[in-house]
Scaffold this motif. Sequence first.
Motif, short mmCIF file in Angstrom:
data_model
loop_
_atom_site.label_atom_id
_atom_site.label_comp_id
_atom_site.label_asym_id
_atom_site.label_seq_id
_atom_site.Cartn_x
_atom_site.Cartn_y
_atom_site.Cartn_z
N ALA A 340 6.44 10.00 -1.08
CA ALA A 340 5.31 9.53 -1.00
C ALA A 340 4.55 10.22 0.13
N GLU A 341 5.18 10.17 1.04
CA GLU A 341 4.81 10.83 2.27
C GLU A 341 4.70 12.37 2.52
N LEU A 363 6.05 4.77 -6.95
CA LEU A 363 4.76 5.74 -6.88
C LEU A 363 4.00 5.31 -8.14
N ASP A 366 2.23 2.09 -6.69
CA ASP A 366 1.21 2.66 -5.48
C ASP A 366 -0.28 3.46 -6.30
N ALA A 367 0.09 4.20 -7.50
CA ALA A 367 -1.10 4.70 -8.19
C ALA A 367 -1.79 3.85 -8.88
N ARG A 520 -1.63 10.20 5.62
CA ARG A 520 -0.62 10.29 4.52
C ARG A 520 -0.36 9.10 3.69
N THR A 521 0.17 9.11 2.47
CA THR A 521 0.49 8.12 1.78
C THR A 521 1.73 7.23 2.25
#
Length: 573
Positions: A340-341, A363, A366-367, A520-521
């Motif tokens: 993710a980052e 992911l 998170d999306a 950043r994510t």
Amino acid sequence: RMRWPTTSERPSDRRQRIRVARTPPPPRAASDHDPSLSAATAAATSAAAMIHPAAAARVGTGSLAWRTRRAPSLAPSAIRSRPPSSVASLRRSGGVRVVAMAPPRRAAPKKDVVLTPSHVSARDGDGPYPLDSGGAGWDAVELYDLTGLCWSFTTPSSTEGRRIVKAACERKGMALKGYSDWRKEDWAAMAAKAGVDMRESFAVVAGMRGFRVCWAPHGVALMYVPGVRRFYTVADIANGAADAKADRPAAEVVKAFESVSRVKTELAEAFAVATDPAAAATAARAANSGQPPAGDASAITGDASGEGARTTNAYAYPNPRSCVAKWCVGAGVDAASLYAEYAAGFDFHGPAGAVSRALIAALAADAGTPLPADADAEWVKKDWLDAMERLGVSYGNNHAALTAAGRSWKVCWVEDALESGCPAVLVWAPERNAYYTLGSLAAAGGSSPAPVEAVIRAVVAVARSTPAPPGLKRALTMDCDFLTLLGRKPANANAPVSVGTTGGAKAAEAADAAAALAGRTLLSSNDDAAEKAEKEVGTDGNVPAKSQIAEEAVATEEPVATVTTPVTTTVTT
């Protein structure tokens, strides 16, 4: 009249015939099915038949009294296989089997403890400080008995660690029973129960395999020499106590000691006290009187065991969020947070493996498009590949096996580490289900999944193998942690090196701020994904351990502890 032998009978045959004829008759032949017939009788019959037919006819006759007077003998082959002493005793005892026993082993002499100047000072009532071994040094047990100091690289289940635990239990009057079948966890639990403080205040010495530099309050600065498994003071090292094992002169060993103190601030203070006689005498008076050192948190909290001092640990940062922040405090990073980052993933997990499924689920959540609840049970490999394509997830093959460190361990490298702000070299530890950097392994200390020096040796061996994995050597030349731990980091701040993770809590706090500024994510919570992966990882034969990421990613309301350790590695993005 003397009978001369015929032409067909030589004198030697005649003498053998007479000897056989005078031999006492053995038991009857085997045709009577006598159970007392032995293998020796059959052998004697066949030998007599070969010598002379007439003598063979007389073998096998005899009375019952002869058989009762003499017990059946063993076969010749069995007699020859026994030691001569056993055969002689067997014949003297009339056929009774006598086994020759080995003499009892003598107990090993107990090792005498060398009375060092600190031992003499403690015996006289002045206390052991300042530490002075007179060049003899102390092993782990002697040092614990003298000062109560021990470090976590001496594990409770090791030979010396067990003796330390037994000594601690004896001091507290605790009965230690049934420990012959204890496992590592049992010894660790008993060490904690007995109050054995396994300190983490030590560091490896770059370029010196197995050597460790240890420090403690009151100006204690020691070096552990692996070849003899003893601790030496700075004065002992300067006098050449470690020259033979270090394979270098004393001046270079002291220089290596000082190089570690440039990175570890607490060691620098202890080293300054240990090398200054006036400061050492002052610290010794405080140590022998039982006063806590200046700045010790245990003096403020009233915790005599020193537990409160952990709040000022250079690696104490309660809520690291970014990957670099977690690595700086010695924690690992799960695959979902890493991707993710930094969008860095590796294909050895497989598209439908437990780690990859946890990554895709994290992911997708998170999306804003979470996967169905029955995805783990119902989806096949093609479904996971489709989900990867929708999320834009792709894996690289820039990794190699690291079997010297452990089963299913991998060394991975990031090709665009300088542009993405990610460390260049990563290590996958399947026991923790997490990625570590070399700096995070060093920061973890005793809780590290593997010693950092062993991992560095394994990584270098892979890089030197034939054929060498393409890209690993280049990644090592620009990995900040690798160069820092070996003492080869360029002095130029603009040198092409990746981000470092050896800065401690201050660097972790700066890394979180830099990650938030760069946008950043950062996965807010990956507890479910990490727990799910931990339950399923283990098909490679390793027992999955509880992930540290799930514990350290939990948001807490505790304020950040004030740390006095300055930033030793600049964090760049």
